[in-house]
Scaffold this motif. Structure first.
Motif, PDB file in Angstrom:
ATOM      1  N   GLY A 110       1.356  -8.166 -10.124  1.00 11.16           N
ATOM      2  CA  GLY A 110       0.840  -7.068  -9.325  1.00 11.16           C
ATOM      3  C   GLY A 110       1.354  -6.978  -7.902  1.00 11.16           C
ATOM      4  N   GLY A 111       2.141  -7.953  -7.471  1.00 12.52           N
ATOM      5  CA  GLY A 111       2.689  -7.879  -6.124  1.00 12.52           C
ATOM      6  C   GLY A 111       3.756  -6.794  -6.023  1.00 12.52           C
ATOM      7  N   GLY A 112       4.212  -6.542  -4.807  1.00 15.72           N
ATOM      8  CA  GLY A 112       5.254  -5.547  -4.610  1.00 15.72           C
ATOM      9  C   GLY A 112       5.352  -5.105  -3.177  1.00 15.72           C
ATOM     10  N   LEU A 113       6.061  -4.012  -2.979  1.00 15.84           N
ATOM     11  CA  LEU A 113       6.274  -3.434  -1.652  1.00 15.84           C
ATOM     12  C   LEU A 113       5.411  -2.191  -1.514  1.00 15.84           C
ATOM     13  N   VAL A 114       4.690  -2.106  -0.405  1.00 14.84           N
ATOM     14  CA  VAL A 114       3.816  -0.962  -0.177  1.00 14.84           C
ATOM     15  C   VAL A 114       3.817  -0.643   1.308  1.00 14.84           C
ATOM     16  N   GLN A 115       3.578   0.614   1.636  1.00 10.82           N
ATOM     17  CA  GLN A 115       3.490   0.998   3.041  1.00 10.82           C
ATOM     18  C   GLN A 115       2.128   0.632   3.605  1.00 10.82           C
ATOM     19  N   ALA A 116       2.065   0.467   4.898  1.00 14.78           N
ATOM     20  CA  ALA A 116       0.798   0.178   5.562  1.00 14.78           C
ATOM     21  C   ALA A 116      -0.224   1.260   5.208  1.00 14.78           C
ATOM     22  N   GLY A 117      -1.435   0.805   4.920  1.00 13.15           N
ATOM     23  CA  GLY A 117      -2.495   1.711   4.497  1.00 13.15           C
ATOM     24  C   GLY A 117      -2.594   1.856   2.991  1.00 13.15           C
ATOM     25  N   GLY A 118      -1.605   1.344   2.278  1.00 15.38           N
ATOM     26  CA  GLY A 118      -1.590   1.445   0.837  1.00 15.38           C
ATOM     27  C   GLY A 118      -2.418   0.371   0.154  1.00 15.38           C
ATOM     28  N   SER A 119      -2.348   0.355  -1.178  1.00 14.74           N
ATOM     29  CA  SER A 119      -3.160  -0.565  -1.977  1.00 14.74           C
ATOM     30  C   SER A 119      -2.307  -1.248  -3.032  1.00 14.74           C
ATOM     31  N   LEU A 120      -2.726  -2.444  -3.382  1.00  7.60           N
ATOM     32  CA  LEU A 120      -2.169  -3.194  -4.508  1.00  7.60           C
ATOM     33  C   LEU A 120      -3.301  -3.922  -5.204  1.00  7.60           C
ATOM     34  N   ARG A 121      -3.111  -4.183  -6.478  1.00 11.37           N
ATOM     35  CA  ARG A 121      -4.084  -4.974  -7.235  1.00 11.37           C
ATOM     36  C   ARG A 121      -3.363  -6.154  -7.860  1.00 11.37           C
ATOM     37  N   LEU A 122      -3.777  -7.344  -7.467  1.00 13.03           N
ATOM     38  CA  LEU A 122      -3.218  -8.559  -8.032  1.00 13.03           C
ATOM     39  C   LEU A 122      -4.064  -9.023  -9.214  1.00 13.03           C
ATOM     40  N   THR A 123      -3.397  -9.534 -10.224  1.00  5.57           N
ATOM     41  CA  THR A 123      -4.070 -10.064 -11.401  1.00  5.57           C
ATOM     42  C   THR A 123      -3.624 -11.497 -11.630  1.00  5.57           C
TER      43      THR A 123
END
Length: 123
Positions: free
Chosen positions: A8-21
């Motif tokens: 679930g990791g990755g590159l995202v812009q500030a303010g964005g969301s990610l979900r790690l499993t």
């Protein structure tokens, strides 16, 4: 032995969301707590969040209100929902599991570790 695999990791812009499993296999029933730690270059590994088998939850102060940890005991899986991400959250995130003997924030309480997943937040 317990095996932990993060995703679930990755590159995202500030303010964005990610979900790690984090999926646990093997003797996962032998552990009490599961948690997330993170490490960025030049810094020590730091506690992020933890959840016990009974549902007790704790967060590091800087992620409170932005991150949410949860677990599915039936499937031996723990999740970390990360919202309002900031560049300071950039790090390798590690899933961990253990008995919690030294307290849930202490990395020594965790006997098993995943390989880590990179989270990069761009400004």
């Amino acid at each position: 032995q317990v095996q932990l695999v993060e995703s679930g990791g990755g590159l995202v812009q500030a303010g964005g969301s990610l979900r790690l499993t984090c999926a646990a296999s093997g003797r996962a029933f032998s552990t009490n707590i599961m948690g997330w730690f993170r490490q960025s270059p030049g810094k020590e590994r730091e506690f992020v969040s933890t959840i016990s088998r009974s549902g007790h939850i704790d967060y590091e102060d800087s992620v409170k209100g932005r991150f949410t940890i949860s677990r599915d005991n039936n499937n031996n899986t723990v999740y970390l929902q990360m919202n309002s991400l900031e560049p300071e959250d950039t790090a390798v995130y590690y899933c961990a599991a253990g008995l919690g003997v030294f307290g849930p924030r202490n990395y020594q309480s965790y006997n098993y570790w995943g390989q880590g997943t990179q989270v990069t937040v761009s400004s």
